[in-house]
Design an enzyme around this catalytic site. Sequence first.
Site, PDB file in Angstrom:
ATOM      1  N   PRO A 179      10.885 -31.442  -4.908  1.00  0.00           N
ATOM      2  CG  PRO A 179      12.545 -30.114  -4.554  1.00  0.00           C
ATOM      3  CD  PRO A 179      11.435 -30.336  -5.337  1.00  0.00           C
ATOM      4  N   GLY A 220      13.740 -30.185  -0.825  1.00  0.00           N
ATOM      5  CA  GLY A 220      12.607 -30.021   0.201  1.00  0.00           C
ATOM      6  C   GLY A 220      12.785 -30.765   1.507  1.00  0.00           C
ATOM      7  CB  ALA A 256      15.134 -34.066   3.009  1.00  0.00           C
ATOM      8  CG  ASP A 257      13.153 -35.956  -3.327  1.00  0.00           C
ATOM      9  OD1 ASP A 257      13.523 -37.138  -3.005  1.00  0.00           O
ATOM     10  OD2 ASP A 257      12.957 -35.532  -4.257  1.00  0.00           O
ATOM     11  CB  THR A 258      18.153 -33.447  -3.195  1.00  0.00           C
ATOM     12  OG1 THR A 258      18.338 -33.166  -1.587  1.00  0.00           O
ATOM     13  CG2 THR A 258      19.112 -32.566  -3.745  1.00  0.00           C
TER      14      THR A 258
END
Length: 187
Positions: free
Chosen positions: A44, A105, A68-70
């Site tokens: 992420p 992230g 962001a990334d999950t």
Amino acid sequence: MKILLGSKSPRRQELLRQLDIEFTVVSTDCDESYPASLRAEEIPLYIAKEKAAAYMPQLQADELLITADTIVWLDGEVLGKPKDEAEAGEMLRRLSGKTHQVYTGVCMTTCSKQVSFTDCTDVTFRELKEDETEYYVSHYRPLDKAGAYGIQEWIGLRACTSIRGSYFNVMGLPVHRISSLLSDFQK
């Protein structure tokens, strides 16, 4: 400084709104694939940085971009967003009765500075009954969620037996860390 949120996620937008921060949503469309060599928290973070890089040519000197990334990580494998309801059901069956990790992230970027980090939360689900899995997949929208579930939704209320770490991280944005870092950018 103007805050920009590079995310279409209604959950991320709502969490940032709850911090009483004024922001504008911007598009950070980019290829969300990643090198196969990346593991867990690296994935992420890599994608969050790619989203920031995609928007950088448009970023102004008085703007701060948050991307962001999950992902959900289970038994050494990433569970991203399911492609269809069948895959969503399969993901939930795999999560049933187990503990998994949720990694988000985050990348905070200005024209002169970039700070990035990953937050991790351990989530444990009790054993799910097949009719619960089917109900959730058919009545909710799990296709836009990593691991095919939203902790704040019906399945989270019924199946989550423990959580270690930030609840908001599981929703997709570790706002406690973002809030702390925002003051560093204001200096």
